[in-house]
Scaffold this motif. Structure first.
Motif, PDB file in Angstrom:
ATOM      1  N   VAL A 109       0.821  -1.326  -0.050  1.00 51.72           N
ATOM      2  CA  VAL A 109       0.003  -0.052   0.070  1.00 51.72           C
ATOM      3  C   VAL A 109       0.975   1.228   0.004  1.00 51.72           C
ATOM      4  N   ASN A 110       0.298   2.427  -0.116  1.00 50.91           N
ATOM      5  CA  ASN A 110       0.762   3.735  -0.042  1.00 50.91           C
ATOM      6  C   ASN A 110       1.707   4.019   0.897  1.00 50.91           C
ATOM      7  N   GLY A 111       3.025   4.529   0.476  1.00 48.93           N
ATOM      8  CA  GLY A 111       3.759   4.882   1.469  1.00 48.93           C
ATOM      9  C   GLY A 111       4.432   4.089   2.198  1.00 48.93           C
ATOM     10  N   VAL A 112       4.458   2.898   1.971  1.00 51.25           N
ATOM     11  CA  VAL A 112       5.309   1.922   2.965  1.00 51.25           C
ATOM     12  C   VAL A 112       6.761   1.918   2.626  1.00 51.25           C
ATOM     13  N   GLY A 113       7.182   2.490   1.385  1.00 54.31           N
ATOM     14  CA  GLY A 113       8.633   2.481   1.258  1.00 54.31           C
ATOM     15  C   GLY A 113       8.898   1.585   0.015  1.00 54.31           C
ATOM     16  N   LYS A 114       8.037   1.484  -1.053  1.00 54.99           N
ATOM     17  CA  LYS A 114       8.522   0.570  -2.053  1.00 54.99           C
ATOM     18  C   LYS A 114       9.409   1.042  -2.947  1.00 54.99           C
ATOM     19  N   THR A 115       9.237   2.579  -3.346  1.00 55.43           N
ATOM     20  CA  THR A 115      10.030   2.987  -4.269  1.00 55.43           C
ATOM     21  C   THR A 115      11.496   3.025  -3.523  1.00 55.43           C
ATOM     22  N   THR A 116      11.559   3.354  -2.244  1.00 56.61           N
ATOM     23  CA  THR A 116      12.824   3.536  -1.550  1.00 56.61           C
ATOM     24  C   THR A 116      13.432   2.233  -1.558  1.00 56.61           C
ATOM     25  N   SER A 117      12.955   1.273  -1.430  1.00 55.40           N
ATOM     26  CA  SER A 117      13.216  -0.327  -1.274  1.00 55.40           C
ATOM     27  C   SER A 117      13.943  -0.653  -2.633  1.00 55.40           C
ATOM     28  N   PHE A 140       1.250   6.249 -11.620  1.00 58.84           N
ATOM     29  CA  PHE A 140       0.136   7.076 -11.329  1.00 58.84           C
ATOM     30  C   PHE A 140       0.495   8.428 -11.138  1.00 58.84           C
ATOM     31  N   ARG A 141       1.613   8.725 -10.707  1.00 59.30           N
ATOM     32  CA  ARG A 141       1.981  10.209 -10.637  1.00 59.30           C
ATOM     33  C   ARG A 141       3.445  10.311 -11.170  1.00 59.30           C
ATOM     34  N   ALA A 142       3.563  11.495 -11.632  1.00 58.87           N
ATOM     35  CA  ALA A 142       5.085  11.932 -12.207  1.00 58.87           C
ATOM     36  C   ALA A 142       6.179  11.906 -11.161  1.00 58.87           C
ATOM     37  N   GLU A 146      10.175  10.488 -11.089  1.00 55.78           N
ATOM     38  CA  GLU A 146      11.168  11.320 -10.802  1.00 55.78           C
ATOM     39  C   GLU A 146      12.194  10.626  -9.657  1.00 55.78           C
ATOM     40  N   GLN A 147      11.163  10.219  -8.604  1.00 53.86           N
ATOM     41  CA  GLN A 147      11.799   9.665  -7.698  1.00 53.86           C
ATOM     42  C   GLN A 147      12.548   8.363  -7.792  1.00 53.86           C
ATOM     43  N   LEU A 148      12.194   7.806  -8.546  1.00 51.03           N
ATOM     44  CA  LEU A 148      13.055   6.443  -9.021  1.00 51.03           C
ATOM     45  C   LEU A 148      14.310   6.891  -9.972  1.00 51.03           C
ATOM     46  N   GLY A 193       0.879   2.167  -5.071  1.00 52.77           N
ATOM     47  CA  GLY A 193       0.176   1.943  -3.784  1.00 52.77           C
ATOM     48  C   GLY A 193      -1.059   2.504  -3.579  1.00 52.77           C
ATOM     49  N   ARG A 194      -1.336   2.962  -4.855  1.00 54.70           N
ATOM     50  CA  ARG A 194      -2.768   3.777  -4.605  1.00 54.70           C
ATOM     51  C   ARG A 194      -3.953   3.184  -5.203  1.00 54.70           C
ATOM     52  N   LEU A 195      -3.884   2.013  -5.534  1.00 61.91           N
ATOM     53  CA  LEU A 195      -5.071   1.423  -6.259  1.00 61.91           C
ATOM     54  C   LEU A 195      -6.167   1.193  -5.205  1.00 61.91           C
ATOM     55  N   THR A 254      10.227  -2.305   6.495  1.00 63.50           N
ATOM     56  CA  THR A 254      10.753  -1.121   6.472  1.00 63.50           C
ATOM     57  C   THR A 254      10.264  -0.249   7.656  1.00 63.50           C
ATOM     58  N   LYS A 255      11.156   0.834   7.926  1.00 63.85           N
ATOM     59  CA  LYS A 255      10.878   1.845   8.939  1.00 63.85           C
ATOM     60  C   LYS A 255      10.903   1.136  10.421  1.00 63.85           C
ATOM     61  N   MET A 256      12.003   0.185  10.435  1.00 63.31           N
ATOM     62  CA  MET A 256      12.495  -0.458  11.780  1.00 63.31           C
ATOM     63  C   MET A 256      13.121   0.336  12.762  1.00 63.31           C
ATOM     64  N   ASP A 257      13.388   1.487  12.315  1.00 65.26           N
ATOM     65  CA  ASP A 257      14.333   2.458  13.071  1.00 65.26           C
ATOM     66  C   ASP A 257      13.145   3.295  13.803  1.00 65.26           C
ATOM     67  N   GLY A 258      13.284   3.235  15.184  1.00 63.01           N
ATOM     68  CA  GLY A 258      12.253   4.046  16.022  1.00 63.01           C
ATOM     69  C   GLY A 258      10.931   3.434  16.278  1.00 63.01           C
ATOM     70  N   ILE A 279      15.295  -5.865   5.911  1.00 57.90           N
ATOM     71  CA  ILE A 279      14.691  -4.798   6.856  1.00 57.90           C
ATOM     72  C   ILE A 279      15.167  -3.621   6.486  1.00 57.90           C
ATOM     73  N   GLY A 280      14.426  -2.538   6.517  1.00 56.63           N
ATOM     74  CA  GLY A 280      14.945  -1.209   6.445  1.00 56.63           C
ATOM     75  C   GLY A 280      15.059  -0.403   7.733  1.00 56.63           C
ATOM     76  N   VAL A 281      16.228   0.336   7.817  1.00 57.56           N
ATOM     77  CA  VAL A 281      16.366   1.142   9.205  1.00 57.56           C
ATOM     78  C   VAL A 281      16.783   2.514   8.883  1.00 57.56           C
ATOM     79  N   GLY A 282      16.361   3.034   7.744  1.00 58.18           N
ATOM     80  CA  GLY A 282      16.535   4.496   7.518  1.00 58.18           C
ATOM     81  C   GLY A 282      16.100   4.802   5.912  1.00 58.18           C
ATOM     82  N   GLU A 283      16.399   5.756   5.534  1.00 59.94           N
ATOM     83  CA  GLU A 283      16.246   6.314   4.132  1.00 59.94           C
ATOM     84  C   GLU A 283      17.404   6.004   3.269  1.00 59.94           C
ATOM     85  N   LYS A 284      18.608   5.701   3.629  1.00 58.94           N
ATOM     86  CA  LYS A 284      19.759   5.898   2.699  1.00 58.94           C
ATOM     87  C   LYS A 284      19.808   4.471   2.122  1.00 58.94           C
TER      88      LYS A 284
END
Ligand SMILES: Nc1nc2c(ncn2[C@@H]2O[C@H](COP(=O)(O)OP(=O)(O)OP(=O)(O)O)[C@@H](O)[C@H]2O)c(=O)[nH]1
Ligand SMILES: [Mg+2]
Length: 310
Positions: A109-117, A140-142, A146-148, A193-195, A254-258, A279-284
């Motif tokens: 779903v939306n915002g979970v960290g797909k593109t980042t992952s 779905f959106r430009a 760009e992010q990818l 993630g927006r279906l 994702t977002k196992m940090d904090g 597992i993801g622990v940050g944005e880098k």
């Protein structure tokens, strides 16, 4: 900071949530009886370990206590840790896709960290000298494209994209053609993630499946669901929904940090038998790592990890 330190720091709230409770159970009881097990059960469930996993862990613990004739509650801690580690062990073929010509879909779903992952995975695979192509199938959106593209610049992985609003299956089609022409090892597909509803989702994933079956049937398939650990039990229902419409082969948490809800990693694996693979622990780019049950449970229980301490 190295990954283990980051993971350990990231799991601080989870540790406070689970381990301090467990420790007080271990020190608060002088004998191993039903009350002790009840208290332990409640603590594990409160710590987002989940009902199914908690029952399995406790059954296992009870057997070990009997076998080893343990009388002292404090001696149960290590048995409990071992039992959680065993529960979280991955199958042998968890990372087979890395050695094959493969197509990896990241869904969720939306915002979970797909593109980042997708970007971080591209970084991990590039570091192993793999030829990686990323498919920008979130049309779905430009901003998603760009992010990818930024991740492509950052990691040196190729990207295949069309314009906003185009058909995701068509992007996959183009990406497969590029994989064949460029002899790529791994195709990583970002998705939207927006279906709006399950029917749309099902149709879109089916259409993509058909394209892959037709154009790239010999590719090794990996369908990774991306789940945001901070959503806790909600992650379980997301997995249930997606698992109904497609064959999920692994989880990226994702977002196992904090988060205080890191125990969800144990719950998910026990309830669905689907392994947490990353597992993801940050944005880098370096903040995504393969899941290792020893490392994870050691970080969770603050047990020293001699090999990777920094
Ligand atoms: N702290 C932290 N943030 C993360 C992690 N993974 C992703 N994020 C952040 O979460 C936000 C959403 O990530 P995206 O990759 O855009 O999520 P998405 O699933 O592609 O989102 P949509 O395309 O909108 O569905 C971004 O700000 C990321 O930087 C993580 O492991 N830890
Ligand atoms: Mg995205």
């Amino acid at each position: 900071m190295g990954f283990f330190s980051k993971l350990k720091e990231g799991l601080t709230k989870t540790r406070d949530n689970i381990v301090s409770g467990i420790d007080s159970v271990f020190s608060g009881f002088s004998s191993i009886d039903d009350d002790f097990y009840d208290e332990l059960e409640e603590t594990l469930i409160m710590g987002d370990i989940g009902v199914v996993a908690t029952e399995e862990i406790l059954d296992d613990l009870k057997n070990k206590v009997k076998e080893n004739k343990i009388k002292n509650p404090a001696d149960c801690k290590q048995l409990l840790i071992d039992s959680i580690k065993e529960k979280m062990n991955l199958g042998e073929n968890a990372y087979e896709f890395e050695n094959r010509q493969s197509i990896v879909m990241l869904i969720g779903v939306n915002g979970v960290g797909k593109t980042t992952s997708v970007g971080k995975l591209a970084g991990l695979l590039k570091a192993q000298n793999k030829k990686v192509i990323m498919a920008a199938a979130d049309t779905f959106r430009a901003a998603a494209i760009e992010q990818l593209t930024e991740w492509s610049n950052r990691t040196g992985a190729d990207i295949i994209a069309q314009s906003e609003g185009s058909d995701p299956a068509a992007v996959i089609y183009d990406s497969i053609a590029a994989c064949k022409a460029r002899k790529a090892d791994v195709l990583l597909c970002d998705t939207a993630g927006r279906l709006q509803n399950k029917k749309n989702l099902m149709e879109e994933l089916r259409k993509i499946d058909r394209v892959i079956e037709r154009e790239y049937s010999d590719a090794y398939r990996e369908n990774l669901i991306v789940l945001d650990a901070t959503t806790g039990q909600n992650a379980l229902s997301q997995l249930r929904e997606f698992n109904d419409v497609t064959n999920i082969t692994g989880i990226i948490l994702t977002k196992m940090d904090g988060t205080a809800k890191g125990g969800i990693a144990v719950a998910i694996q026990a309830e669905f038998g689907i392994p947490v693979k990353y597992i993801g622990v940050g944005e880098k780019v370096e903040d995504l790592q393969k899941f290792d049950s020893d490392t994870f449970v050691n970080a969770l229980f603050d047990v020293d990890n001699g090999s990777d301490e920094d």
